[in-house]
Write a protein that holds these residues in place. Structure first.
Motif, PDB file in Angstrom:
ATOM      1  N   LYS A 186       0.761  -1.077  -0.037  1.00  0.00           N
ATOM      2  CA  LYS A 186      -0.069   0.021  -0.132  1.00  0.00           C
ATOM      3  C   LYS A 186       0.799   1.136  -0.194  1.00  0.00           C
ATOM      4  CE  LYS A 186      -3.859  -2.077   2.452  1.00  0.00           C
ATOM      5  NZ  LYS A 186      -4.834  -2.340   3.622  1.00  0.00           N
ATOM      6  N   ARG A 187       1.805   1.395   0.668  1.00  0.00           N
ATOM      7  CA  ARG A 187       2.940   2.263   0.909  1.00  0.00           C
ATOM      8  C   ARG A 187       3.538   2.588  -0.502  1.00  0.00           C
ATOM      9  NH1 ARG A 187       6.682   1.011   5.452  1.00  0.00           N
ATOM     10  NH2 ARG A 187       7.762   2.958   4.631  1.00  0.00           N
ATOM     11  N   LYS A 188       4.019   1.578  -1.237  1.00  0.00           N
ATOM     12  CA  LYS A 188       4.548   1.394  -2.239  1.00  0.00           C
ATOM     13  C   LYS A 188       3.679   2.219  -3.489  1.00  0.00           C
ATOM     14  CE  LYS A 188       3.936  -1.882  -5.020  1.00  0.00           C
ATOM     15  NZ  LYS A 188       3.717  -2.747  -5.850  1.00  0.00           N
ATOM     16  N   ASP A 189       2.277   1.864  -3.488  1.00  0.00           N
ATOM     17  CA  ASP A 189       1.335   2.268  -4.199  1.00  0.00           C
ATOM     18  C   ASP A 189       0.981   3.887  -4.113  1.00  0.00           C
ATOM     19  OD1 ASP A 189       1.185  -0.055  -5.505  1.00  0.00           O
ATOM     20  OD2 ASP A 189      -0.694  -0.738  -4.371  1.00  0.00           O
ATOM     21  N   GLN A 190       1.069   4.216  -2.614  1.00  0.00           N
ATOM     22  CA  GLN A 190       0.964   5.581  -2.413  1.00  0.00           C
ATOM     23  C   GLN A 190       2.302   6.443  -2.956  1.00  0.00           C
ATOM     24  OE1 GLN A 190       0.436   5.161   1.654  1.00  0.00           O
ATOM     25  NE2 GLN A 190      -2.028   4.712   1.611  1.00  0.00           N
ATOM     26  N   LEU A 191       3.360   5.829  -2.830  1.00  0.00           N
ATOM     27  CA  LEU A 191       4.524   6.800  -3.196  1.00  0.00           C
ATOM     28  C   LEU A 191       4.506   6.703  -4.623  1.00  0.00           C
ATOM     29  CD1 LEU A 191       7.275   7.891  -2.407  1.00  0.00           C
ATOM     30  CD2 LEU A 191       8.353   5.782  -2.710  1.00  0.00           C
ATOM     31  N   SER A 192       4.247   5.755  -5.561  1.00  0.00           N
ATOM     32  CA  SER A 192       3.966   5.644  -6.867  1.00  0.00           C
ATOM     33  C   SER A 192       3.025   6.918  -7.379  1.00  0.00           C
ATOM     34  CB  SER A 192       3.617   4.306  -7.618  1.00  0.00           C
ATOM     35  OG  SER A 192       3.473   4.474  -8.902  1.00  0.00           O
ATOM     36  N   ASP A 193       1.806   6.906  -6.619  1.00  0.00           N
ATOM     37  CA  ASP A 193       0.626   7.817  -7.189  1.00  0.00           C
ATOM     38  C   ASP A 193       1.376   9.154  -6.873  1.00  0.00           C
ATOM     39  OD1 ASP A 193      -1.054   6.031  -7.539  1.00  0.00           O
ATOM     40  OD2 ASP A 193      -1.898   6.207  -5.615  1.00  0.00           O
ATOM     41  N   ARG A 194       2.202   9.482  -5.515  1.00  0.00           N
ATOM     42  CA  ARG A 194       2.738  10.600  -5.373  1.00  0.00           C
ATOM     43  C   ARG A 194       3.608  11.101  -6.558  1.00  0.00           C
ATOM     44  NH1 ARG A 194       5.407  10.943   0.580  1.00  0.00           N
ATOM     45  NH2 ARG A 194       6.124  13.077  -0.416  1.00  0.00           N
ATOM     46  N   ALA A 195       4.432  10.217  -6.813  1.00  0.00           N
ATOM     47  CA  ALA A 195       5.760  10.566  -7.945  1.00  0.00           C
ATOM     48  C   ALA A 195       5.038  11.072  -9.249  1.00  0.00           C
ATOM     49  CB  ALA A 195       6.386   9.109  -8.299  1.00  0.00           C
ATOM     50  N   ASP A 196       3.610  10.234  -9.614  1.00  0.00           N
ATOM     51  CA  ASP A 196       2.810  10.648 -10.650  1.00  0.00           C
ATOM     52  C   ASP A 196       2.090  12.133 -10.792  1.00  0.00           C
ATOM     53  OD1 ASP A 196       3.240   8.120 -11.945  1.00  0.00           O
ATOM     54  OD2 ASP A 196       1.636   7.074 -11.203  1.00  0.00           O
ATOM     55  N   LYS A 197       1.674  12.376  -9.637  1.00  0.00           N
ATOM     56  CA  LYS A 197       1.115  13.718  -9.293  1.00  0.00           C
ATOM     57  C   LYS A 197       2.057  14.767  -9.411  1.00  0.00           C
ATOM     58  CE  LYS A 197      -2.506  12.018  -6.505  1.00  0.00           C
ATOM     59  NZ  LYS A 197      -3.234  12.223  -5.097  1.00  0.00           N
ATOM     60  N   LEU A 198       3.480  14.420  -8.967  1.00  0.00           N
ATOM     61  CA  LEU A 198       4.642  15.359  -8.956  1.00  0.00           C
ATOM     62  C   LEU A 198       4.851  15.538 -10.478  1.00  0.00           C
ATOM     63  CD1 LEU A 198       6.830  17.105  -7.783  1.00  0.00           C
ATOM     64  CD2 LEU A 198       8.209  15.224  -7.790  1.00  0.00           C
ATOM     65  N   GLY A 199       4.867  14.572 -11.166  1.00  0.00           N
ATOM     66  CA  GLY A 199       5.319  14.689 -12.611  1.00  0.00           C
ATOM     67  C   GLY A 199       4.419  15.405 -13.149  1.00  0.00           C
ATOM     68  N   ASP A 200       2.885  15.610 -13.029  1.00  0.00           N
ATOM     69  CA  ASP A 200       1.865  16.217 -13.565  1.00  0.00           C
ATOM     70  C   ASP A 200       2.024  17.824 -13.151  1.00  0.00           C
ATOM     71  OD1 ASP A 200       0.690  13.938 -14.601  1.00  0.00           O
ATOM     72  OD2 ASP A 200      -0.794  13.652 -12.829  1.00  0.00           O
ATOM     73  N   ALA A 201       2.468  17.708 -11.899  1.00  0.00           N
ATOM     74  CA  ALA A 201       2.692  19.283 -11.262  1.00  0.00           C
ATOM     75  C   ALA A 201       3.775  19.981 -11.895  1.00  0.00           C
ATOM     76  CB  ALA A 201       3.020  19.197  -9.817  1.00  0.00           C
ATOM     77  N   GLN A 202       4.765  19.453 -12.244  1.00  0.00           N
ATOM     78  CA  GLN A 202       6.108  19.826 -12.921  1.00  0.00           C
ATOM     79  C   GLN A 202       5.532  19.909 -14.340  1.00  0.00           C
ATOM     80  OE1 GLN A 202       8.579  16.400 -12.252  1.00  0.00           O
ATOM     81  NE2 GLN A 202       9.789  17.469 -10.548  1.00  0.00           N
ATOM     82  N   GLU A 203       5.016  19.226 -14.973  1.00  0.00           N
ATOM     83  CA  GLU A 203       4.430  19.535 -16.357  1.00  0.00           C
ATOM     84  C   GLU A 203       3.552  20.877 -16.400  1.00  0.00           C
ATOM     85  OE1 GLU A 203       4.221  19.233 -20.510  1.00  0.00           O
ATOM     86  OE2 GLU A 203       5.547  18.207 -19.043  1.00  0.00           O
ATOM     87  N   ALA A 204       2.602  20.908 -15.576  1.00  0.00           N
ATOM     88  CA  ALA A 204       1.651  21.976 -15.514  1.00  0.00           C
ATOM     89  C   ALA A 204       2.927  23.431 -15.308  1.00  0.00           C
ATOM     90  CB  ALA A 204       0.733  21.973 -14.448  1.00  0.00           C
ATOM     91  N   TRP A 205       3.662  23.352 -14.357  1.00  0.00           N
ATOM     92  CA  TRP A 205       4.478  24.529 -14.275  1.00  0.00           C
ATOM     93  C   TRP A 205       5.238  24.683 -15.510  1.00  0.00           C
ATOM     94  CZ3 TRP A 205       9.541  25.858 -14.414  1.00  0.00           C
ATOM     95  CH2 TRP A 205       9.782  27.199 -13.881  1.00  0.00           C
ATOM     96  N   ARG A 206       5.677  23.533 -16.193  1.00  0.00           N
ATOM     97  CA  ARG A 206       6.496  24.108 -17.395  1.00  0.00           C
ATOM     98  C   ARG A 206       5.477  24.840 -18.411  1.00  0.00           C
ATOM     99  NH1 ARG A 206       9.243  19.143 -16.152  1.00  0.00           N
ATOM    100  NH2 ARG A 206       7.703  18.095 -17.117  1.00  0.00           N
ATOM    101  N   ASN A 207       4.230  24.388 -18.467  1.00  0.00           N
ATOM    102  CA  ASN A 207       3.410  25.062 -19.538  1.00  0.00           C
ATOM    103  C   ASN A 207       2.846  26.323 -19.148  1.00  0.00           C
ATOM    104  OD1 ASN A 207       3.457  22.550 -20.871  1.00  0.00           O
ATOM    105  ND2 ASN A 207       1.813  21.789 -19.944  1.00  0.00           N
ATOM    106  N   GLU A 208       2.868  26.669 -17.497  1.00  0.00           N
ATOM    107  CA  GLU A 208       1.970  27.954 -17.078  1.00  0.00           C
ATOM    108  C   GLU A 208       3.307  28.692 -16.755  1.00  0.00           C
ATOM    109  OE1 GLU A 208      -0.576  26.522 -14.075  1.00  0.00           O
ATOM    110  OE2 GLU A 208      -1.469  24.958 -15.398  1.00  0.00           O
ATOM    111  N   CYS A 209       4.508  28.446 -16.270  1.00  0.00           N
ATOM    112  CA  CYS A 209       5.281  29.291 -15.560  1.00  0.00           C
ATOM    113  C   CYS A 209       6.754  29.286 -16.480  1.00  0.00           C
ATOM    114  CB  CYS A 209       5.847  29.132 -14.366  1.00  0.00           C
ATOM    115  SG  CYS A 209       4.286  29.021 -13.141  1.00  0.00           S
ATOM    116  N   GLY A 210       7.020  28.166 -16.992  1.00  0.00           N
ATOM    117  CA  GLY A 210       8.415  28.194 -17.600  1.00  0.00           C
ATOM    118  C   GLY A 210       8.909  28.999 -18.527  1.00  0.00           C
ATOM    119  N   ASN A 211       8.148  29.381 -19.384  1.00  0.00           N
ATOM    120  CA  ASN A 211       8.502  30.260 -20.595  1.00  0.00           C
ATOM    121  C   ASN A 211       7.803  31.518 -20.408  1.00  0.00           C
ATOM    122  OD1 ASN A 211       9.796  28.065 -21.924  1.00  0.00           O
ATOM    123  ND2 ASN A 211       7.741  27.444 -22.616  1.00  0.00           N
TER     124      ASN A 211
END
Length: 236
Positions: A186-211
């Protein structure tokens, strides 16, 4: 017992954690684009028509502050995910060692049970043989045969309760191990979900702030504000 251990083996094999993608766990390296340097104005030739270029719109200080806070939050979450991933890797190694120990203990108990069952069957077979042999024996032979049988039966019976007790303890250990495996997964799955959400947040930041361009003076002012706020929080 065998069914329980088979289940344990299956669960233990699924305990391998999906290690968070190091790239997804790292904060975005990109920064908002700095304000472009002023270029010298060209003087138009007589009669030439100059088309004015649209002025670049900079982020407001509030917009830049929001982007920087998002960037810092992503960086902090990335470090937290990497740290948790290391903890999970260490725990996975311990889980696998415990699984191997349980398998070894299972093998010992199964071998002991086979030997005990075989000994019990031999005593039962001897009992059936004596029904036929005793009437043909002398009293002395009967006494010796009965004594030998009772000795063998006593030895088998003396091993049954300790074996069953060991088996009960072992099954409790298996249950506890399986619960730890479930918790780990369960903890492994939760950590995987956190990593996925971080990837989405980073992509959103690049699109909305990066340039988006900004005034470097605003960045310096915001960082000073953040530094003072951190010092104040640390002093409380």
């Amino acid at each position: 017992m065998t069914a329980a251990l088979a289940c344990t083996s299956s669960l233990a094999q699924t305990a391998a954690p999906a290690k968070a993608d190091p790239k997804a766990a790292k904060p975005a390296a990109a920064k908002p684009a700095a304000k472009p340097a002023n270029k010298p104005q060209l003087v138009a030739a007589p009669g030439a028509v100059i088309s004015a270029k649209p002025k670049v719109k900079l982020m407001t200080r509030d917009e830049l502050r929001a982007c920087l806070e998002r960037q810092d939050g992503n960086a902090s979450e990335g470090k937290a995910i990497e740290a948790e991933d290391k903890v999970m890797a260490d725990e996975r190694a311990k889980v696998l060692l415990e699984r191997d120990a349980i398998k070894a203990k299972q093998g010992e108990i199964e071998e002991a049970e086979k030997a005990l069952v075989a000994a019990n069957q031999a005593v039962a077979q001897r009992f059936e043989e004596l029904k036929t042999l005793l009437p043909k024996m002398s009293k002395k032979e009967q006494a010796e045969a009965k004594a030998d049988y009772e000795k063998r039966a006593s030895e088998v019976n003396s091993k049954i309760d300790p074996h069953n007790q060991r088996k009960r303890v072992f099954l409790a250990e298996v249950k506890a191990f399986e619960e730890r495996v479930d918790s780990f997964n369960k903890r492994k799955d939760q950590l995987s979900d956190r990593a996925d959400k971080l990837g989405d947040a980073q992509e959103a930041w690049r699109n909305e702030c990066g340039n988006r361009p900004y005034d470097e003076a605003d960045e310096i002012a915001i960082r000073k504000e953040q530094s003072k706020a951190a010092e104040k929080a640390a002093g409380q």
